[in-house]
Design a protein around this motif. Structure first.
Motif, mmCIF file in Angstrom:
data_model
loop_
_atom_site.group_PDB
_atom_site.id
_atom_site.type_symbol
_atom_site.label_atom_id
_atom_site.label_comp_id
_atom_site.label_asym_id
_atom_site.label_seq_id
_atom_site.Cartn_x
_atom_site.Cartn_y
_atom_site.Cartn_z
ATOM 1 N N PHE A 27 39.984 52.729 40.451
ATOM 2 C CA PHE A 27 41.423 52.491 40.587
ATOM 3 C C PHE A 27 41.995 52.938 39.255
ATOM 4 O O PHE A 27 41.770 52.289 38.230
ATOM 5 C CB PHE A 27 41.696 51.013 40.847
ATOM 6 C CG PHE A 27 43.152 50.687 40.977
ATOM 7 C CD1 PHE A 27 43.799 50.794 42.194
ATOM 8 C CD2 PHE A 27 43.887 50.279 39.864
ATOM 9 C CE1 PHE A 27 45.144 50.497 42.305
ATOM 10 C CE2 PHE A 27 45.232 49.982 39.975
ATOM 11 C CZ PHE A 27 45.857 50.091 41.199
ATOM 12 N N ALA A 107 41.710 50.750 52.314
ATOM 13 C CA ALA A 107 40.549 49.885 52.074
ATOM 14 C C ALA A 107 39.935 49.428 53.396
ATOM 15 O O ALA A 107 38.708 49.457 53.571
ATOM 16 C CB ALA A 107 40.959 48.679 51.233
ATOM 17 N N ARG A 175 35.422 46.957 39.812
ATOM 18 C CA ARG A 175 34.750 46.804 41.110
ATOM 19 C C ARG A 175 35.533 47.535 42.205
ATOM 20 O O ARG A 175 34.946 48.255 43.008
ATOM 21 C CB ARG A 175 34.658 45.317 41.464
ATOM 22 C CG ARG A 175 34.006 45.073 42.804
ATOM 23 C CD ARG A 175 33.978 43.601 43.186
ATOM 24 N NE ARG A 175 33.358 42.742 42.182
ATOM 25 C CZ ARG A 175 33.000 41.483 42.405
ATOM 26 N NH1 ARG A 175 33.188 40.937 43.593
ATOM 27 N NH2 ARG A 175 32.473 40.751 41.448
ATOM 28 N N ASN A 176 36.799 47.319 42.253
ATOM 29 C CA ASN A 176 37.782 47.827 43.224
ATOM 30 C C ASN A 176 37.226 48.397 44.540
ATOM 31 O O ASN A 176 36.935 47.641 45.451
ATOM 32 C CB ASN A 176 38.813 48.737 42.543
ATOM 33 C CG ASN A 176 38.233 49.904 41.784
ATOM 34 O OD1 ASN A 176 37.599 50.767 42.364
ATOM 35 N ND2 ASN A 176 38.470 49.926 40.475
ATOM 36 N N PRO A 179 32.352 48.440 46.332
ATOM 37 C CA PRO A 179 31.567 47.763 47.371
ATOM 38 C C PRO A 179 31.847 48.258 48.793
ATOM 39 O O PRO A 179 30.931 48.284 49.623
ATOM 40 C CB PRO A 179 31.990 46.290 47.216
ATOM 41 C CG PRO A 179 32.400 46.180 45.783
ATOM 42 C CD PRO A 179 33.067 47.487 45.471
ATOM 43 N N ILE A 180 33.080 48.653 49.078
ATOM 44 C CA ILE A 180 33.348 49.121 50.452
ATOM 45 C C ILE A 180 32.961 50.587 50.629
ATOM 46 O O ILE A 180 32.420 50.961 51.667
ATOM 47 C CB ILE A 180 34.810 48.858 50.890
ATOM 48 C CG1 ILE A 180 35.821 49.384 49.871
ATOM 49 C CG2 ILE A 180 35.019 47.370 51.155
ATOM 50 C CD1 ILE A 180 37.263 49.296 50.346
ATOM 51 N N ASN B 50 44.495 45.219 42.814
ATOM 52 C CA ASN B 50 43.291 45.981 42.529
ATOM 53 C C ASN B 50 42.056 45.088 42.382
ATOM 54 O O ASN B 50 40.975 45.594 42.094
ATOM 55 C CB ASN B 50 43.483 46.881 41.297
ATOM 56 C CG ASN B 50 43.961 46.130 40.087
ATOM 57 O OD1 ASN B 50 44.867 45.308 40.173
ATOM 58 N ND2 ASN B 50 43.354 46.386 38.954
ATOM 59 N N GLY B 51 42.229 43.764 42.617
ATOM 60 C CA GLY B 51 41.026 42.966 42.791
ATOM 61 C C GLY B 51 40.816 41.773 41.893
ATOM 62 O O GLY B 51 39.695 41.521 41.456
ATOM 63 N N MET B 52 41.875 40.987 41.664
ATOM 64 C CA MET B 52 41.717 39.843 40.771
ATOM 65 C C MET B 52 42.711 38.741 41.083
ATOM 66 O O MET B 52 43.879 39.006 41.371
ATOM 67 C CB MET B 52 41.959 40.317 39.335
ATOM 68 C CG MET B 52 41.798 39.230 38.291
ATOM 69 S SD MET B 52 42.273 39.883 36.667
ATOM 70 C CE MET B 52 41.565 38.647 35.620
ATOM 71 N N TYR B 84 37.104 37.955 40.725
ATOM 72 C CA TYR B 84 37.212 39.381 41.067
ATOM 73 C C TYR B 84 36.712 39.599 42.488
ATOM 74 O O TYR B 84 35.846 38.872 42.971
ATOM 75 C CB TYR B 84 36.368 40.227 40.106
ATOM 76 C CG TYR B 84 36.827 40.116 38.678
ATOM 77 C CD1 TYR B 84 38.020 40.699 38.274
ATOM 78 C CD2 TYR B 84 36.071 39.421 37.730
ATOM 79 C CE1 TYR B 84 38.456 40.601 36.961
ATOM 80 C CE2 TYR B 84 36.501 39.316 36.426
ATOM 81 C CZ TYR B 84 37.690 39.899 36.050
ATOM 82 O OH TYR B 84 38.120 39.786 34.750
ATOM 83 N N PHE B 85 37.258 40.615 43.152
ATOM 84 C CA PHE B 85 36.851 40.919 44.530
ATOM 85 C C PHE B 85 37.203 42.362 44.808
ATOM 86 O O PHE B 85 37.981 42.983 44.076
ATOM 87 C CB PHE B 85 37.570 39.983 45.524
ATOM 88 C CG PHE B 85 38.955 39.601 45.080
ATOM 89 C CD1 PHE B 85 40.028 40.432 45.327
ATOM 90 C CD2 PHE B 85 39.178 38.428 44.348
ATOM 91 C CE1 PHE B 85 41.293 40.109 44.878
ATOM 92 C CE2 PHE B 85 40.452 38.113 43.879
ATOM 93 C CZ PHE B 85 41.508 38.949 44.156
ATOM 94 N N HIS B 86 36.614 42.890 45.899
ATOM 95 C CA HIS B 86 36.867 44.296 46.200
ATOM 96 C C HIS B 86 38.181 44.470 46.958
ATOM 97 O O HIS B 86 38.827 43.500 47.360
ATOM 98 C CB HIS B 86 35.682 44.918 46.941
ATOM 99 C CG HIS B 86 35.376 44.305 48.276
ATOM 100 N ND1 HIS B 86 36.253 44.335 49.337
ATOM 101 C CD2 HIS B 86 34.274 43.658 48.722
ATOM 102 C CE1 HIS B 86 35.701 43.746 50.378
ATOM 103 N NE2 HIS B 86 34.503 43.324 50.021
ATOM 104 N N HIS B 87 38.565 45.723 47.133
ATOM 105 C CA HIS B 87 39.878 46.040 47.686
ATOM 106 C C HIS B 87 40.112 45.519 49.099
ATOM 107 O O HIS B 87 41.227 45.142 49.439
ATOM 108 C CB HIS B 87 40.073 47.560 47.668
ATOM 109 C CG HIS B 87 41.030 48.006 46.615
ATOM 110 N ND1 HIS B 87 40.709 48.056 45.279
ATOM 111 C CD2 HIS B 87 42.311 48.414 46.706
ATOM 112 C CE1 HIS B 87 41.757 48.491 44.594
ATOM 113 N NE2 HIS B 87 42.744 48.714 45.425
#
Lengths: 258, 223
Positions: A27, A107, A175-176, A179-180, B50-52, B84-87
């Motif tokens: 990102f 996503a 991470r953005n 994982p996917i 963006n993941g937070m 934190y995590f993915h989109h």
């Protein structure tokens, strides 16, 4: 024995053909696998379709891939940045095609591909120009658009650490999309700072299990970390601030993470 | 013109309406200023798409972490309790109705709550949408924070948007430099006037039939 580790970046991107669809994680600059993209440029593939949130900034990574004329089409949510001059020029000159997708749909389409979903209905973009040509359906009084999965031949991802089974952990907001995207490509390639022995990653903390990963390659530590601890001393691009610890470290580091 | 709020004062005004414990996404630009005015001690949890969750303020220059940025691609920090995590999870939080509030900028807002904030439709512009459309339809409440007028003096509150839409009927409230408006079934209702601004003046500036919010029927607790 499973060993997904590859020796170098050249091997990591081997087999990416002309016309391939390539997912690129990141990102903005965070999580963008710059070293893998450089290797892809060196490997020579062209006419690529790139699936990524952005279309590159500055002159590195994705921006350079576009500048080198290797990209035929970009699928992304936000190509325009203050420093996206390479994309802007190629787009204005009609040298590449753009499919603009709202970020959450982007996503979810990637996730759907990795999870074996045929298609799904999303409420995002209903009533907007980006809904044109899409199937509309009312479900329980709300209107949705039919969205199809996005899959790729190859995914290029930036992680923090991996083991030889391909288990991966990421760092913070880098991470953005990793994982996917890892789930949605036929071949998933992950660059990491270091490859650690099997069993060294906490199983409770693994974000991408190795089943989704085909190749891992170590590219060296990031300038803003020392022995895994954050030390700072860099700007947003990861470039050392003058006189900082990262600056003096950069002088004697070869091939470190940019 | 002392009767208009400047951006910081407006950000403070918006921040005062955010309840303790709310999960909030602040859009790129002026809405990010709201973070600087949250009441001390309140646990408003900021989401960045963006993941937070649990995003903190900008770091000192020497402590910039390229792996820790917000949706505007600016350096931020991590508060205790952050995650934190993915989109896909991040946008699931919006689309799934888990986010309490989203505060966005706007080019135009219509009296039925339509939002236009991603494109002016200029033919030579490079299109970019990012998370705007997902944010617009995802959060339980969508507040817009903007100047009432464009630099050219045109009202951003309109009968119907002429710019390409971001979302339909999604905006619930608009905070401007001159007044706060609720989007109601009867169009915009003025909730609060700033400085010397009057309802008649707002009617003239916007060309809209505006009413005052009927305090008797406003139930602040129900929001």
């Amino acid at each position: 024995m499973i060993d997904k580790t590859v020796a170098d970046l050249r091997e990591a991107v081997a087999g990416i053909a002309d016309g391939a669809t390539v997912m690129v994680g990141g990102f903005g600059r965070a999580g963008q696998p710059v070293e893998l993209i450089d290797a892809l440029i060196d490997a020579g593939a062209s006419e690529l379709t790139i699936i990524s949130n952005n279309a590159g900034g500055g002159d590195l990574g994705l921006a350079r891939l576009i500048a080198e004329g290797r990209v035929r089409k970009v699928v992304c949510s936000f190509p325009r940045q203050t420093d996206s001059w390479h994309f802007d020029r190629a787009y204005r000159e009609g040298r590449l095609e753009l499919e603009l997708v709202p970020q959450g749909n982007l996503a979810e389409r990637i996730r759907a591909a990795g999870a074996g979903i045929g298609a799904f209905y999303s409420p995002t973009a209903v009533g907007t120009p980006l809904a044109e040509g899409k199937e509309h359906r009312e479900i329980d009084g709300r209107t949705y658009l039919l969205e199809h999965p996005l899959r790729a031949d190859v995914a290029l991802i930036g992680g923090l650490r991996a083991d030889r089974w391909g288990n991966v952990v990421y760092r913070r907001t880098a991470r953005n999309f990793g994982p996917i995207m890892a789930t949605a490509a036929r071949t998933t390639v992950v660059q990491v700072d270091e490859i650690v022995p099997l069993g060294a990653l906490d199983p409770e903390a693994i974000v991408t299990p190795g089943i989704f990963v085909d190749r891992v390659v170590a590219v060296g530590g990031r300038r803003w970390l020392r022995a895994g601890e954050f030390v700072g001393g860099v700007d947003l691009q990861g470039e050392p601030l003058a006189g900082s610890a990262a600056d003096s470290a950069a002088a004697d580091t070869v091939g470190g993470h940019r | 013109m002392t009767d208009r709020l400047d951006r910081d004062a407006l950000a403070r005004r918006v921040a005062a309406d955010i309840p303790d414990g709310a999960y909030v996404n602040l859009g790129i630009g002026a809405p990010t200023l709201v973070a600087d005015h949250l009441p001390p001690g309140s646990e408003v949890i900021l989401h960045t798409e963006n993941g937070m969750l649990g995003m903190g303020p900008a770091p000192a220059p020497g402590d910039v972490d390229p792996d820790l940025i917000n949706a505007g691609k600016l350096a931020v920090t991590e508060l205790p309790g952050a995650a934190y995590f993915h989109h896909a999870d991040s946008f699931g939080m919006m689309r799934g109705g888990h986010l309490d509030l989203c505060i966005l900028g706007a080019f135009q807002v219509s009296q039925t709550g339509d939002l236009a904030n991603w494109s002016t439709g200029a033919p030579d512009a490079i299109p970019a949408v990012g998370g705007a459309m997902d944010l617009a339809i995802g959060a339980k409440d969508v507040y817009v924070m903007t100047d009432l007028l464009t630099r050219g003096g045109e009202s951003k509150l309109v009968e119907s948007c002429t710019y390409p839409l971001t979302g339909v009927g999604c905006v619930t409230r608009v905070y401007t430099d001159r007044a706060v408006f609720d989007v109601t079934p009867d169009g915009f209702a003025v909730r609060e006037l700033f400085g010397t601004t009057t309802l008649d003046e707002l009617r003239e500036l916007t060309g809209l039939t505006l009413t005052m919010v009927d305090e008797a029927t406003t139930d602040e607790e129900s929001r």
